[in-house]
Design a protein around this motif. Sequence first.
Motif, short mmCIF file in Angstrom:
data_model
loop_
_atom_site.label_atom_id
_atom_site.label_comp_id
_atom_site.label_asym_id
_atom_site.label_seq_id
_atom_site.Cartn_x
_atom_site.Cartn_y
_atom_site.Cartn_z
N PHE A 36 -82.13 100.68 18.71
CA PHE A 36 -82.92 100.92 19.29
C PHE A 36 -82.36 100.65 20.84
O PHE A 36 -82.97 99.46 20.63
CB PHE A 36 -83.68 101.92 19.26
CG PHE A 36 -85.36 101.12 19.52
CD1 PHE A 36 -86.24 101.25 19.87
CD2 PHE A 36 -85.54 101.29 17.34
CE1 PHE A 36 -87.17 100.38 19.87
CE2 PHE A 36 -86.60 100.61 17.45
CZ PHE A 36 -87.80 100.33 18.41
N GLU A 37 -82.64 100.78 21.39
CA GLU A 37 -83.48 100.16 23.32
C GLU A 37 -83.94 101.27 23.82
O GLU A 37 -84.36 101.87 23.31
CB GLU A 37 -82.36 99.81 23.76
CG GLU A 37 -81.18 100.76 24.75
CD GLU A 37 -80.36 100.30 25.40
OE1 GLU A 37 -79.76 100.11 24.12
OE2 GLU A 37 -80.24 100.23 26.18
N TRP A 38 -84.95 100.44 25.08
CA TRP A 38 -85.34 101.36 26.08
C TRP A 38 -85.41 100.55 27.20
O TRP A 38 -85.10 99.55 27.56
CB TRP A 38 -86.60 102.32 25.24
CG TRP A 38 -88.23 100.46 25.42
CD1 TRP A 38 -88.40 100.19 26.55
CD2 TRP A 38 -88.10 99.75 24.89
NE1 TRP A 38 -89.71 100.03 26.54
CE2 TRP A 38 -89.44 99.51 25.05
CE3 TRP A 38 -87.59 100.01 23.38
CZ2 TRP A 38 -90.03 98.11 24.67
CZ3 TRP A 38 -88.27 98.98 22.47
CH2 TRP A 38 -89.31 97.81 23.79
N GLY A 39 -85.33 101.22 28.34
CA GLY A 39 -85.43 101.30 30.23
C GLY A 39 -84.53 101.09 30.60
O GLY A 39 -83.45 101.69 30.51
N THR A 40 -84.74 101.61 31.75
CA THR A 40 -84.08 102.09 32.77
C THR A 40 -84.27 100.77 34.12
O THR A 40 -85.25 100.67 33.84
CB THR A 40 -83.76 103.21 33.47
OG1 THR A 40 -84.77 103.34 33.47
CG2 THR A 40 -83.55 103.95 32.10
N LYS A 41 -83.56 100.70 35.19
CA LYS A 41 -83.40 100.42 36.63
C LYS A 41 -84.69 101.00 37.49
O LYS A 41 -84.32 102.25 37.90
CB LYS A 41 -82.45 99.70 37.54
CG LYS A 41 -83.01 98.78 38.11
CD LYS A 41 -81.10 97.64 39.18
CE LYS A 41 -82.24 97.42 40.24
NZ LYS A 41 -82.85 96.00 39.80
N GLY A 42 -85.83 100.24 37.55
CA GLY A 42 -87.08 101.14 38.31
C GLY A 42 -88.49 100.49 38.51
O GLY A 42 -88.69 99.43 36.91
N SER A 43 -89.44 100.96 38.75
CA SER A 43 -91.13 100.45 39.02
C SER A 43 -91.66 101.88 38.49
O SER A 43 -92.40 101.40 37.95
CB SER A 43 -91.09 100.37 40.26
OG SER A 43 -90.96 101.39 41.46
N GLY A 44 -90.99 102.04 37.78
CA GLY A 44 -91.92 103.30 36.82
C GLY A 44 -92.50 102.94 35.78
O GLY A 44 -91.73 102.00 35.11
N PRO A 45 -93.43 103.82 34.76
CA PRO A 45 -94.04 103.29 33.64
C PRO A 45 -92.39 102.67 32.71
O PRO A 45 -92.20 104.62 33.04
CB PRO A 45 -94.65 104.16 33.21
CG PRO A 45 -94.65 105.18 34.55
CD PRO A 45 -94.12 105.03 35.71
N GLY A 46 -92.43 102.23 32.11
CA GLY A 46 -91.20 101.78 30.81
C GLY A 46 -89.91 101.87 31.72
O GLY A 46 -89.28 101.06 31.26
N GLN A 47 -90.23 101.28 33.10
CA GLN A 47 -89.00 101.19 33.23
C GLN A 47 -88.59 99.03 34.12
O GLN A 47 -90.08 99.07 33.70
CB GLN A 47 -88.25 101.30 35.29
CG GLN A 47 -88.08 103.05 34.98
CD GLN A 47 -87.84 104.21 36.22
OE1 GLN A 47 -88.44 103.99 37.34
NE2 GLN A 47 -86.77 104.59 36.41
N PHE A 48 -87.56 99.00 34.38
CA PHE A 48 -87.68 97.25 34.12
C PHE A 48 -86.83 96.78 35.31
O PHE A 48 -86.32 97.57 36.37
CB PHE A 48 -86.75 96.51 33.12
CG PHE A 48 -88.03 96.89 31.80
CD1 PHE A 48 -89.24 96.17 31.72
CD2 PHE A 48 -87.17 97.32 31.20
CE1 PHE A 48 -89.50 96.38 30.85
CE2 PHE A 48 -87.84 97.84 29.90
CZ PHE A 48 -89.21 97.41 29.99
#
Length: 336
Positions: free
Chosen positions: A181-193
């Motif tokens: 599985f994976e997690w993370g999208t582009k951004g600066s919110g919680p869980g984003q990178f």
Amino acid sequence: MIRLLLLMAVFSSAVPAFADPEYEVVRDWPALPEGKSLGLCAGVGIDSHDNVLVFHRNGRAWSNPFPTEPIAGPTVSLIDGRTGKLLASWGAGEFIMPHGLTVDHEDNVWLTDVGRQQVFKYSHDGRLLLTLGERGKPGADKEHFNYPTDVTVLSDGSFYVSDGYRNTRVVKFNPAGQYEFEWGTKGSGPGQFNLPHGIAIDGGGRVVVCDRSNARLQVFDPRGGFIAEWKGPEIGRPYGVSVDAHGHVFAIDGGDQLKGKLDRSKAVELDAAGAVVNTFGSFGAGPGQFQLGHDIAVAHDGSVYVAEGKGQRVQKFIRRSSGDREGGGAASPSPR
Ligand SMILES: [Zn+2]
């Protein structure tokens, strides 16, 4: 604009320095053969004997695009943690742009190459055991990476990959290298990178990610559920991270490189709750200083090793004995 100025003000103001750092550099470590240079030191890890493995670029410079031919000379060095002697070298003729290095509990060596777009598992003596990703082909699916930066391995052999300079995710694989599985999208919110650049797990299975361009560490549960973010001027912009047996988190702040200029770099130790308990080192080329600190590793004996990009070296730090704090002594880091 105001936010940017505020951010710059935060980072350019005097970093709260621990006036009497608890760590001091070991000045005669490493003791490499005369004239031996590693080049840019991208990744550092520790094996079960507290020896030090370094993934280095052996003279190759970052370029856009990357060269297509591999670095001819060795790119992995094994250095005796106590004596600093070079014990072995391997990884010649294989890698385009060495990046992350992680040693697992069986002393296998995990490498990422942002030029080859691949992740590798090697035996301690340099036999290739597993390859993930397609050579030279970027992607964001289950079989491809885009500038994968680092790996961390669980005791069952499954592992997480931070991916990377261009993707903005963490990917979990089973011990055979199959996607889970994976997690993370582009951004600066919680869980984003924004540039997940280093990754480590603690004894409880929490995953700590250097979210480099968001200038924070993020902490996740083993399934990728967001737990916390740790940030601030003492933490700076974390490039690499390592967790010791007590759950203390060591990170290296590589600096902001505003307008491309190298600046601040320092190591930071946090407790398991994210409180900063130590910082050590500063920007510079002197003993105990860093130019573009890029990775950090803590050994079982408590020694801390920092690999530098521009500084092109690895330095060893040890905790001062408590009776030794006031005197300073010849081995104390001296800014210059
Ligand atoms: Zn990097």
